[in-house]
Write an enzyme that holds these catalytic residues in place. Structure first.
Site, PDB file in Angstrom:
ATOM      1  N   ASP A 139       0.834  -1.194   0.000  1.00  0.00           N
ATOM      2  CA  ASP A 139       0.000   0.000   0.000  1.00  0.00           C
ATOM      3  C   ASP A 139       0.877   1.255   0.000  1.00  0.00           C
ATOM      4  O   ASP A 139       1.976   1.255   0.570  1.00  0.00           O
ATOM      5  CB  ASP A 139      -0.889   0.038   1.239  1.00  0.00           C
ATOM      6  N   ASP A 162      -0.696  -2.486  -4.370  1.00  0.00           N
ATOM      7  CA  ASP A 162      -2.026  -2.861  -3.866  1.00  0.00           C
ATOM      8  C   ASP A 162      -2.889  -1.610  -3.793  1.00  0.00           C
ATOM      9  O   ASP A 162      -3.191  -1.003  -4.801  1.00  0.00           O
ATOM     10  CB  ASP A 162      -1.870  -3.568  -2.520  1.00  0.00           C
ATOM     11  N   ASP A 166      -5.523   2.877   2.041  1.00  0.00           N
ATOM     12  CA  ASP A 166      -6.464   1.976   2.713  1.00  0.00           C
ATOM     13  C   ASP A 166      -6.652   2.385   4.174  1.00  0.00           C
ATOM     14  O   ASP A 166      -5.683   2.727   4.865  1.00  0.00           O
ATOM     15  CB  ASP A 166      -5.961   0.534   2.669  1.00  0.00           C
ATOM     16  N   ARG A 218     -12.821   1.567  -6.036  1.00  0.00           N
ATOM     17  CA  ARG A 218     -12.573   1.889  -4.619  1.00  0.00           C
ATOM     18  C   ARG A 218     -12.358   3.384  -4.417  1.00  0.00           C
ATOM     19  O   ARG A 218     -11.268   3.837  -4.087  1.00  0.00           O
ATOM     20  CB  ARG A 218     -11.379   1.103  -4.077  1.00  0.00           C
TER      21      ARG A 218
END
Length: 335
Positions: A139, A162, A166, A218
């Site tokens: 991330d 990734d 997040d 997302r």
């Protein structure tokens, strides 16, 4: 004194204290390094009065990944200025009471990312501003392990492995504002997994004035959190979807601008069950019909805000989001 005015007073006091602590040259270079957070990051909760980062601590400048990891992992508060694009191998752990801010428009992190907190060292009260993230091996930014009161503002995030940003594992009271997401698929996950039900009752996050620029999905994808407030963001050419509310999350999608997004808002996605989602005041240009479901707790029960009209969002966001543009973006922070 109202909670909002009290937060402004605290933020002003923190700013003055930090200005006194900073060397004159550093303060001149970053007059807004310690500006007050807005959205959920501004809320007084969990023993924290808004988000002040490293305002109470020493100011330092780092020019290497090792130096950044050293100061970010120390227990004391710090205002850490990043000068240059720092090459790191993995995730750097950021622990409580830190401000990390980049110089100009080219400073940041490549090859790795920032993880706010570990299972034994919380990443609470952290500000990340004006940093460029690219080429992360995992991330780019991970807000995890019950981190709370986090403000991620005016960053540029792209080309990672990734997720770009997040928020998961019972983290709470987070604001993501004025960032540019691009050249990547998975932009902003909120909620660890369908089976991680401990996220229920947490994950209160505000996303505003971000530019989701041809990222696929997302923006965010939400599980369990409520309320999640998504307002005044610019969505352009997102291949899979814009916002997805799943697993009984409660998401308010308000005054955003969706341009060429076939599925701007979804309730449920892939194997995840439906979430509640309310939409209002959005613009849909060359875009599909939004899905909605149920009711959502109003963010105004937590903080005051004044959204810009959706029609103004493309101009505001393209002019103000991303690195090197802190002053431009401040024109539409809380009023």
């Amino acid at each position: 004194m109202s909670p909002l005015n009290r937060r402004r007073l605290l933020a002003g006091s923190a700013l003055a204290a930090a200005a006194a602590a900073l060397p004159r040259t550093a303060w001149a270079a970053h007059p807004s390094a310690l500006a007050a957070a807005d959205g959920f990051a501004s809320v007084d909760a969990l023993g924290q009065n808004g988000t002040t980062g490293g305002a109470a601590g020493q100011a330092v400048t780092v020019t290497s990944g090792d130096a950044l990891a050293d100061y970010a992992g120390r227990k004391e508060p710090y205002v850490i200025t990043v000068s240059g694009l720092l090459d790191v191998d993995d995730m750097i752990t950021v622990v409580a009471n830190k401000t990390i801010i980049g110089v100009g428009s080219t400073s940041g992190i490549t090859g790795g990312g920032l993880q706010l907190g570990s299972t034994t060292r919380p990443g609470n009260n952290v500000i990340i501003r004006n940093l460029r993230f690219t080429g992360a091996s995992d991330d780019s930014i991970s807000v995890t392990n019950k981190a709370h009161h986090v403000w991620i503002d005016h960053c540029d995030l792209s080309d990672g492995y990734d997720g770009l940003l997040d928020v998961k594992r019972e983290s709470d009271y987070v604001t993501v504002s004025w960032n540019h997401f691009h050249d990547h698929s998975k932009a902003a996950l909120l909620g660890h997994s369908d089976s991680y039900t401990a996220d229920r009752g947490k994950l209160r996050v505000t996303y505003h004035h971000n530019f989701f620029d041809r990222t696929d999905q997302r923006h965010p994808r939400v599980r369990f959190g409520e309320p999640v407030h998504v307002y005044n963001n610019y969505y352009r050419g997102n291949a899979l979807y814009g916002v997805a509310s799943t697993e009984d999350a409660g998401v308010l999608v308000e005054n955003n601008y969706f341009e060429n997004v076939a599925h701007p808002i979804l309730s449920g996605y892939d194997k995840s069950g439906p979430g509640r989602v309310v939409e209002r005041g959005n613009a849909y240009v060359g875009s599909g019909t939004p899905q909605t479901l149920g009711t959502v707790v109003e963010p105004r029960t937590y903080y005051a805000y004044a959204p810009d009209p959706a029609s103004a969002v493309p101009g505001l966001v393209t002019a103000g989001a991303g690195v090197g543009r802190i002053r431009a973006g401040l024109s539409s922070t809380p009023r």
